[in-house]
Design a protein around this motif. Structure first.
Motif, PDB file in Angstrom:
ATOM      1  N   PRO A  58      -5.066  -1.513   5.157  1.00 41.18           N
ATOM      2  CA  PRO A  58      -6.036  -1.121   4.079  1.00 41.18           C
ATOM      3  C   PRO A  58      -7.564  -1.675   4.378  1.00 41.18           C
ATOM      4  CG  PRO A  58      -4.563  -2.739   3.180  1.00 41.18           C
ATOM      5  CD  PRO A  58      -4.116  -2.360   4.504  1.00 41.18           C
ATOM      6  N   ALA A  59      -8.610  -0.732   4.074  1.00 41.57           N
ATOM      7  CA  ALA A  59      -9.852  -1.257   4.135  1.00 41.57           C
ATOM      8  C   ALA A  59     -10.158  -2.385   3.281  1.00 41.57           C
ATOM      9  CB  ALA A  59     -10.855  -0.327   4.239  1.00 41.57           C
ATOM     10  N   ALA A  60     -10.970  -3.514   4.065  1.00 43.63           N
ATOM     11  CA  ALA A  60     -11.486  -4.691   3.209  1.00 43.63           C
ATOM     12  C   ALA A  60     -12.348  -4.212   2.294  1.00 43.63           C
ATOM     13  CB  ALA A  60     -12.027  -5.715   3.868  1.00 43.63           C
ATOM     14  N   ALA A  61     -12.612  -4.709   1.068  1.00 45.56           N
ATOM     15  CA  ALA A  61     -13.759  -4.335   0.069  1.00 45.56           C
ATOM     16  C   ALA A  61     -14.951  -4.518   0.857  1.00 45.56           C
ATOM     17  CB  ALA A  61     -13.383  -5.395  -1.056  1.00 45.56           C
ATOM     18  N   ALA A  62     -15.823  -3.465   1.219  1.00 41.06           N
ATOM     19  CA  ALA A  62     -16.947  -3.564   1.748  1.00 41.06           C
ATOM     20  C   ALA A  62     -17.982  -3.895   0.781  1.00 41.06           C
ATOM     21  CB  ALA A  62     -17.313  -2.054   2.395  1.00 41.06           C
ATOM     22  N   PRO A  63     -19.005  -4.727   1.079  1.00 42.04           N
ATOM     23  CA  PRO A  63     -20.072  -5.081   0.041  1.00 42.04           C
ATOM     24  C   PRO A  63     -20.754  -3.807  -0.394  1.00 42.04           C
ATOM     25  CG  PRO A  63     -20.720  -5.704   2.359  1.00 42.04           C
ATOM     26  CD  PRO A  63     -19.457  -5.351   2.481  1.00 42.04           C
ATOM     27  N   ALA A  95       6.633  12.595   2.114  1.00 41.88           N
ATOM     28  CA  ALA A  95       7.348  11.464   1.379  1.00 41.88           C
ATOM     29  C   ALA A  95       6.488  10.242   1.149  1.00 41.88           C
ATOM     30  CB  ALA A  95       8.463  11.058   2.195  1.00 41.88           C
ATOM     31  N   ASN A  96       6.388   9.631  -0.008  1.00 36.81           N
ATOM     32  CA  ASN A  96       5.733   8.613  -0.430  1.00 36.81           C
ATOM     33  C   ASN A  96       6.386   7.481  -0.223  1.00 36.81           C
ATOM     34  OD1 ASN A  96       3.524  10.099  -1.632  1.00 36.81           O
ATOM     35  ND2 ASN A  96       4.790  10.538  -3.472  1.00 36.81           N
ATOM     36  N   LEU A  97       5.713   6.649   0.543  1.00 37.16           N
ATOM     37  CA  LEU A  97       6.281   5.187   1.026  1.00 37.16           C
ATOM     38  C   LEU A  97       5.167   3.972   0.701  1.00 37.16           C
ATOM     39  CD1 LEU A  97       6.648   6.162   4.891  1.00 37.16           C
ATOM     40  CD2 LEU A  97       8.385   6.634   3.090  1.00 37.16           C
ATOM     41  N   ASN A  98       6.152   2.968  -0.156  1.00 37.03           N
ATOM     42  CA  ASN A  98       5.388   1.621  -0.379  1.00 37.03           C
ATOM     43  C   ASN A  98       5.682   0.733   1.018  1.00 37.03           C
ATOM     44  OD1 ASN A  98       4.305   2.589  -2.881  1.00 37.03           O
ATOM     45  ND2 ASN A  98       6.453   2.046  -3.806  1.00 37.03           N
ATOM     46  N   ILE A  99       4.560   0.276   1.515  1.00 33.59           N
ATOM     47  CA  ILE A  99       4.650  -0.736   2.688  1.00 33.59           C
ATOM     48  C   ILE A  99       3.809  -1.795   2.147  1.00 33.59           C
ATOM     49  CG2 ILE A  99       3.919  -0.954   5.006  1.00 33.59           C
ATOM     50  CD1 ILE A  99       4.190   2.281   5.312  1.00 33.59           C
ATOM     51  N   ASP A 100       4.393  -3.138   2.470  1.00 31.75           N
ATOM     52  CA  ASP A 100       3.680  -4.327   2.362  1.00 31.75           C
ATOM     53  C   ASP A 100       2.321  -4.443   3.047  1.00 31.75           C
ATOM     54  OD1 ASP A 100       2.931  -6.872   1.337  1.00 31.75           O
ATOM     55  OD2 ASP A 100       4.919  -7.672   2.402  1.00 31.75           O
ATOM     56  N   ASP A 101       1.327  -4.703   2.375  1.00 30.64           N
ATOM     57  CA  ASP A 101       0.139  -5.026   3.343  1.00 30.64           C
ATOM     58  C   ASP A 101       0.033  -5.840   4.411  1.00 30.64           C
ATOM     59  OD1 ASP A 101      -1.205  -2.943   1.719  1.00 30.64           O
ATOM     60  OD2 ASP A 101      -2.189  -4.289   0.160  1.00 30.64           O
ATOM     61  N   SER A 102       0.995  -6.822   4.168  1.00 29.34           N
ATOM     62  CA  SER A 102       0.900  -8.062   5.044  1.00 29.34           C
ATOM     63  C   SER A 102       1.704  -7.869   6.236  1.00 29.34           C
ATOM     64  CB  SER A 102       1.636  -9.284   4.468  1.00 29.34           C
ATOM     65  OG  SER A 102       2.842  -9.004   4.063  1.00 29.34           O
ATOM     66  N   LYS A 103       2.725  -6.553   6.434  1.00 24.78           N
ATOM     67  CA  LYS A 103       3.513  -5.971   7.480  1.00 24.78           C
ATOM     68  C   LYS A 103       2.579  -5.419   8.339  1.00 24.78           C
ATOM     69  CE  LYS A 103       7.288  -7.526   5.434  1.00 24.78           C
ATOM     70  NZ  LYS A 103       8.048  -8.768   6.176  1.00 24.78           N
ATOM     71  N   ILE A 104       1.482  -4.788   8.109  1.00 21.64           N
ATOM     72  CA  ILE A 104       0.724  -4.151   8.975  1.00 21.64           C
ATOM     73  C   ILE A 104      -0.573  -4.910   9.464  1.00 21.64           C
ATOM     74  CG2 ILE A 104      -0.935  -1.992   9.026  1.00 21.64           C
ATOM     75  CD1 ILE A 104       0.458  -1.106   6.528  1.00 21.64           C
ATOM     76  N   PRO A 105      -0.417  -5.070  10.840  1.00 26.37           N
ATOM     77  CA  PRO A 105      -1.466  -6.039  11.638  1.00 26.37           C
ATOM     78  C   PRO A 105      -2.894  -5.145  11.703  1.00 26.37           C
ATOM     79  CG  PRO A 105       0.052  -4.665  12.906  1.00 26.37           C
ATOM     80  CD  PRO A 105       0.572  -4.407  11.815  1.00 26.37           C
ATOM     81  N   ALA A 106      -3.767  -5.868  12.129  1.00 18.80           N
ATOM     82  CA  ALA A 106      -5.332  -5.451  12.024  1.00 18.80           C
ATOM     83  C   ALA A 106      -5.574  -4.170  12.744  1.00 18.80           C
ATOM     84  CB  ALA A 106      -6.082  -6.530  12.367  1.00 18.80           C
ATOM     85  N   GLY A 107      -4.856  -3.863  13.747  1.00 15.32           N
ATOM     86  CA  GLY A 107      -5.152  -2.909  14.577  1.00 15.32           C
ATOM     87  C   GLY A 107      -4.267  -1.541  14.195  1.00 15.32           C
ATOM     88  N   GLY A 108      -3.419  -1.727  13.245  1.00 11.53           N
ATOM     89  CA  GLY A 108      -2.566  -0.523  12.510  1.00 11.53           C
ATOM     90  C   GLY A 108      -1.123  -0.882  13.034  1.00 11.53           C
ATOM     91  N   ALA A 109      -0.430   0.080  12.624  1.00  8.52           N
ATOM     92  CA  ALA A 109       1.071   0.250  13.125  1.00  8.52           C
ATOM     93  C   ALA A 109       1.451   1.503  13.076  1.00  8.52           C
ATOM     94  CB  ALA A 109       1.867  -0.660  12.118  1.00  8.52           C
ATOM     95  N   MET A 145       0.972  -1.198  -0.270  1.00  9.20           N
ATOM     96  CA  MET A 145       0.032   0.053  -0.067  1.00  9.20           C
ATOM     97  C   MET A 145       0.794   1.154   0.099  1.00  9.20           C
ATOM     98  SD  MET A 145      -1.346   0.271   3.915  1.00  9.20           S
ATOM     99  CE  MET A 145      -2.659   1.666   3.876  1.00  9.20           C
ATOM    100  N   LYS A 146       0.165   2.228  -0.529  1.00  6.69           N
ATOM    101  CA  LYS A 146       0.993   3.548  -0.509  1.00  6.69           C
ATOM    102  C   LYS A 146       0.729   4.420   0.585  1.00  6.69           C
ATOM    103  CE  LYS A 146       1.935   3.427  -5.556  1.00  6.69           C
ATOM    104  NZ  LYS A 146       1.965   4.005  -6.922  1.00  6.69           N
ATOM    105  N   VAL A 147       1.502   5.153   1.337  1.00  5.03           N
ATOM    106  CA  VAL A 147       1.271   5.891   2.278  1.00  5.03           C
ATOM    107  C   VAL A 147       2.501   6.895   1.921  1.00  5.03           C
ATOM    108  CG1 VAL A 147       1.714   5.951   4.837  1.00  5.03           C
ATOM    109  CG2 VAL A 147       1.061   3.972   3.975  1.00  5.03           C
ATOM    110  N   ALA A 148       1.932   8.444   2.409  1.00  5.19           N
ATOM    111  CA  ALA A 148       2.369   9.398   2.455  1.00  5.19           C
ATOM    112  C   ALA A 148       2.679  10.048   3.896  1.00  5.19           C
ATOM    113  CB  ALA A 148       1.587  10.598   1.896  1.00  5.19           C
TER     114      ALA A 148
END
Length: 107
Positions: free
Chosen positions: A40-45, A10-24, A1-4
């Protein structure tokens, strides 16, 4: 995911699997600021479409004005025989422009 970074943008690319459910909390490598990142938010129905006020799901009913004849008036007999020039018709005849001698040439 991309984070600023909120401090230096600064633009940072972070692997989604490195961020736990509660955030980091991420440390920006550029300015050393520490800021929170949420997963990242799960795709809501998809929610069903909300109808506009006054519109029902029933099929549209035909209106009275739709059955009225058009207001186009047929050509009268006098206009039918009129000689009206059409676009793209024959160009009017004109005389050729006079020849102009080029510099260095004689007539």
């Amino acid at each position: 995911m991309k984070v600023a970074c909120p401090t230096c943008s600064a633009n940072l690319n972070i692997d989604d699997s490195k961020i736990p459910a509660g955030g980091a909390r991420i440390k920006c490598p550029t300015c050393k600021n520490i800021f929170p990142v949420k997963p990242p938010a799960a795709a809501a129905p998809a929610s069903p479409a909300v109808p506009l006020p006054g519109i029902t799901a029933a099929s549209a009913q035909r209106q009275d004005w739709e059955d009225e004849p058009t207001r186009a008036v047929p050509l009268s007999q006098a206009m039918a025989g009129a000689n009206v020039p059409l676009p793209g018709g024959a160009a009017p005849a004109f005389a050729a422009p006079p020849s102009i001698p080029l510099p260095g040439t004689s007539r």
